[in-house]
Design a protein around this motif. Sequence first.
Motif, short mmCIF file in Angstrom:
data_model
loop_
_atom_site.label_atom_id
_atom_site.label_comp_id
_atom_site.label_asym_id
_atom_site.label_seq_id
_atom_site.Cartn_x
_atom_site.Cartn_y
_atom_site.Cartn_z
N ALA A 118 0.91 -1.44 -0.08
CA ALA A 118 0.24 -0.09 -0.36
C ALA A 118 0.58 1.30 -0.16
CB ALA A 118 -0.98 -0.14 1.25
N GLU A 119 0.44 2.46 -0.54
CA GLU A 119 0.71 3.27 -0.71
C GLU A 119 0.61 4.47 0.55
OE1 GLU A 119 0.56 5.73 -4.19
OE2 GLU A 119 0.51 4.14 -5.47
N LEU A 120 1.06 4.87 1.05
CA LEU A 120 1.01 5.72 2.93
C LEU A 120 0.74 7.21 2.89
CD1 LEU A 120 3.32 3.41 4.83
CD2 LEU A 120 1.28 3.12 4.42
N SER A 121 -0.23 7.73 3.55
CA SER A 121 0.20 8.61 3.36
C SER A 121 -0.98 9.58 4.63
CB SER A 121 -1.05 10.18 2.44
OG SER A 121 -2.52 9.24 2.47
N ALA A 122 -0.19 10.80 5.40
CA ALA A 122 -0.39 10.90 7.18
C ALA A 122 -0.98 12.13 6.92
CB ALA A 122 0.90 11.46 7.89
N THR A 123 -2.10 12.71 7.82
CA THR A 123 -2.52 13.60 7.94
C THR A 123 -2.04 14.63 9.14
OG1 THR A 123 -3.95 12.58 9.49
CG2 THR A 123 -5.21 12.14 7.23
N ARG A 124 -2.38 15.50 8.73
CA ARG A 124 -1.78 16.04 10.28
C ARG A 124 -1.71 16.06 11.84
NH1 ARG A 124 -4.63 21.84 9.56
NH2 ARG A 124 -6.84 20.52 9.99
N GLY A 125 -1.41 15.39 12.35
CA GLY A 125 -0.84 14.80 13.11
C GLY A 125 -2.05 15.47 15.09
N THR A 126 -2.71 15.45 16.12
CA THR A 126 -2.81 16.02 16.54
C THR A 126 -2.08 15.50 18.42
OG1 THR A 126 -4.66 14.04 17.58
CG2 THR A 126 -4.99 15.98 15.71
N ARG A 127 -2.46 16.20 19.39
CA ARG A 127 -1.56 16.67 20.22
C ARG A 127 -2.61 16.33 21.52
NH1 ARG A 127 3.73 20.44 19.91
NH2 ARG A 127 4.05 18.04 18.78
N LEU A 128 -2.15 15.01 22.70
CA LEU A 128 -3.38 14.61 23.86
C LEU A 128 -2.44 15.76 24.40
CD1 LEU A 128 -4.54 13.36 25.55
CD2 LEU A 128 -3.77 11.54 26.09
N PHE A 129 -3.48 16.48 25.29
CA PHE A 129 -2.66 17.10 26.92
C PHE A 129 -3.77 16.69 27.51
CE2 PHE A 129 -1.52 20.40 23.76
CZ PHE A 129 -0.31 20.66 24.07
N ARG A 130 -2.79 17.14 29.65
CA ARG A 130 -3.82 16.76 30.61
C ARG A 130 -3.51 17.70 31.00
NH1 ARG A 130 -1.88 12.09 34.27
NH2 ARG A 130 -3.37 13.26 35.64
N LEU A 131 -4.42 18.17 31.94
CA LEU A 131 -4.20 19.28 32.96
C LEU A 131 -4.55 18.87 34.85
CD1 LEU A 131 -5.66 22.61 32.74
CD2 LEU A 131 -6.35 21.86 34.22
N ASP A 132 -3.73 18.93 35.65
CA ASP A 132 -4.24 19.26 36.99
C ASP A 132 -4.22 20.17 37.88
OD1 ASP A 132 -3.79 15.57 37.06
OD2 ASP A 132 -1.73 16.58 35.87
N ASP A 242 -14.48 18.98 40.12
CA ASP A 242 -15.55 17.47 40.57
C ASP A 242 -15.04 16.17 40.77
OD1 ASP A 242 -17.70 19.04 40.51
OD2 ASP A 242 -18.09 19.20 38.18
N GLY A 243 -13.08 16.94 40.90
CA GLY A 243 -12.65 15.16 41.52
C GLY A 243 -11.84 15.18 40.20
N ALA A 244 -12.09 15.32 38.76
CA ALA A 244 -11.68 14.21 37.69
C ALA A 244 -10.08 15.08 36.52
CB ALA A 244 -12.85 14.42 36.67
N VAL A 245 -9.97 14.33 36.00
CA VAL A 245 -8.74 14.93 35.15
C VAL A 245 -8.75 15.52 34.10
CG1 VAL A 245 -6.36 14.43 34.04
CG2 VAL A 245 -7.00 13.32 36.18
N CYS A 246 -8.43 16.51 33.76
CA CYS A 246 -9.08 17.05 32.01
C CYS A 246 -7.94 16.80 31.05
CB CYS A 246 -8.55 19.08 32.52
SG CYS A 246 -10.04 19.28 33.69
N SER A 247 -8.53 16.41 29.45
CA SER A 247 -8.16 16.18 28.73
C SER A 247 -8.19 16.89 27.62
CB SER A 247 -7.60 14.98 28.77
OG SER A 247 -8.64 14.50 28.25
N LEU A 248 -7.49 17.78 26.40
CA LEU A 248 -8.24 17.82 25.37
C LEU A 248 -6.96 17.83 24.17
CD1 LEU A 248 -6.01 20.45 24.54
CD2 LEU A 248 -7.54 21.62 25.89
N TYR A 249 -7.61 17.13 23.06
CA TYR A 249 -6.57 17.47 21.79
C TYR A 249 -6.57 18.66 20.42
CZ TYR A 249 -7.42 12.78 23.29
OH TYR A 249 -7.18 11.31 23.40
N THR A 250 -5.04 18.64 20.45
CA THR A 250 -5.34 19.97 19.08
C THR A 250 -3.76 19.32 17.95
OG1 THR A 250 -2.47 20.54 20.52
CG2 THR A 250 -4.52 21.35 21.78
N ASP A 251 -4.56 20.06 17.45
CA ASP A 251 -3.72 20.42 16.07
C ASP A 251 -2.28 19.95 16.11
OD1 ASP A 251 -2.53 20.42 13.30
OD2 ASP A 251 -4.31 21.19 12.82
#
Length: 283
Positions: A118-132, A242-251
């Motif tokens: 197969a020929e490969l092509s990559a899309t733009r990556g994302t980055r996972l963040f967490r906040l405490d 509320d006692g949880a950890v935060c996460s989000l994703y960016t380009d």
Amino acid sequence: MRVHSEPSVEAFAHQVLPWLGRDPVRHNIAANLVSARAAGAVPVEEGALWLAVHDGDDLVGVALRTPPHPLLLTAVGPDVVAALVDWCAGHLPGLPAVGGPATASDEFARLWAERTGAELSATRGTRLFRLDAVVPPLGVPGALQQAGPGDREVVLAWVAGFFREAVPDEDVSQVPAMVDRHLDAGEVWLWEDGDGPVSMLWVDPPLLGVAKVSGVYTPPGSRGRGYASGCVAAVSQRILDDGAVCSLYTDVANPTSNKIYQAIGYVPVHDLRVWRFDGATAG
């Protein structure tokens, strides 16, 4: 390594959620996809795939597919990736794409290309963040407000704008249902300044102790004033309270979003990447 395809998402959830919960930030997307379908909150897509990888009696990896999205890998090592490549070559030779943590998806793509040509092509990556812990932004005018039914039209318009900018290739046919679900659950938040809302986001509620902030959007005419930072910081603090950890994703390629989230306390966890396959001939 043995790969098992589980036909029942309910049985799959019972089997894999404890394993996903060992690293709930990295595995938040997979856990949410499985849980929502097992609970009946989201219909199971035709052709959905639920894969568990075992080494002897031990569960060592999870992968899943909710068409039309790519096969989603979790944070697994090369031996698990190789087992998944072998299984997919025999059972899913027309696999169009794979995604997940970059180390795993890169290795899958490399092996898949060797196996299939197969020929490969990559899309733009994302980055996972967490906040405490939140670092509150200073001098942002306005205040946080929970969105209600009367905000539906503006939220729909802004979610459409978010998808156009952030994920232009994404299928948006389910957006109205998604918006209604989040509004009904009280999970959409607005930042208001002056006469009305100027920024928004929604939250996927805590699962395995992790809540995901998504859909952060400020319309073009209101940008550059810190509204998104104020909104994200305020909602993130509510999540932490509320006692949880935060996460989000960016380009990964968007320096503005990566900068503003880190300024309010978000810390990078890992990068993710999607690889698309063309001309595969698995066998």
